[in-house]
Design an enzyme around this catalytic site. Sequence first.
Site, PDB file in Angstrom:
ATOM      1  CD  GLN A 188     -23.911  18.946  57.746  1.00  0.00           C
ATOM      2  OE1 GLN A 188     -24.850  18.185  57.538  1.00  0.00           O
ATOM      3  NE2 GLN A 188     -23.517  19.853  56.841  1.00  0.00           N
ATOM      4  CB  SER A 189     -28.343  19.668  64.167  1.00  0.00           C
ATOM      5  OG  SER A 189     -29.477  19.220  64.862  1.00  0.00           O
ATOM      6  CG  ASN A 190     -29.165  13.749  61.980  1.00  0.00           C
ATOM      7  OD1 ASN A 190     -29.039  13.815  60.768  1.00  0.00           O
ATOM      8  ND2 ASN A 190     -28.316  13.069  62.740  1.00  0.00           N
ATOM      9  CB  ALA A 213     -31.236  21.701  63.083  1.00  0.00           C
ATOM     10  CB  SER A 239     -23.536  20.405  65.098  1.00  0.00           C
ATOM     11  OG  SER A 239     -24.240  19.411  64.370  1.00  0.00           O
TER      12      SER A 239
END
Length: 330
Positions: free
Chosen positions: A74-76, A78, A72
Amino acid sequence: MKNAFPRYPLLSGDTPLMPLANLGAELGVASLWIKRDDMTELAFGGNKLRKLEYLLGQALDEGCDLVITGGSPQSNHARLTVAAANKAGLETWLCFAGNRLGDVQGNLLLDQLLGAKLFATGAYGSDGLLAVMREKAFAAERLGRKPFIIPVGGSTGRGDYGYVTAWYELERQRQQQKLPPFDEIYVAVGTGGTLAGLAVGRNLTQTPTRFRGISVWQEREQTEQEVNRFMRQLCKEINHPAASGLAPADALFDQYIGRKYGSPSPAGNEAIRKLARAEGILVDPIYTGKALAGMLDQLAKTADKSKRVLFWHTGGTPALFTHASSLARM
């Protein structure tokens, strides 16, 4: 435990194992502890760095110069992949779900500051994003690059091995502090790789600890299938098939997801406030807040107050600022 795979070091030492004396007293629990994987070093920390040590170790071992992953906006995962790849001297392309990235805040802001190349793919789900990653990898190869694909969450047999080593780290810390084995360990479950690695470690050491996985995404049956699938993949990698399944005494819960994945829940937000005010420790509203809410609810229902309980903090604190409006209404 001797590392089985090439490793690119991202952690300089063990993450803290700390008592939650105030919260434990408030709950009436004899022994309540927290494992602080939010305190890993890079880019606000989090559990994914344990996986990335082995994933980037593999990428470097194969001579890759580009990492492609996604999730997403807001991916941690990523955010930490970009930070870790920067440290390793690799470029990162991030493939995000949906057609728009949304407001530049939280993890998305950090991705931009870290210099990743961002793509809004129009795809959804882990399989859809993986297909796009493969297309991007093919395009990169045509440009003379050597890409390395990391699936959503870094959940692969190789990546999840990082949480086998985390289990051995916990056991070492526990023995150094002269603590008996924990009766229960609570942990947030997204893709399932973190729990898979921990459970394989637990099975290998034959420790009498029960896992309580709090799903933040999928229904219980699907979560169990995914965790067991990742456990089988990991056990195939390390040649330990006997360790390849959750134990009958383990439990997974799906009633704490709230309205949907990626959105805060009232119970999760209340749990955030409770831990912050009791211990001065912050958790996020998308993963660890919901897992904490699940633990608080389950412990409130138990008649056995002599349990030795651990909460595994997997990080994600930038989401506190992304969802500030929800938290401000508390």
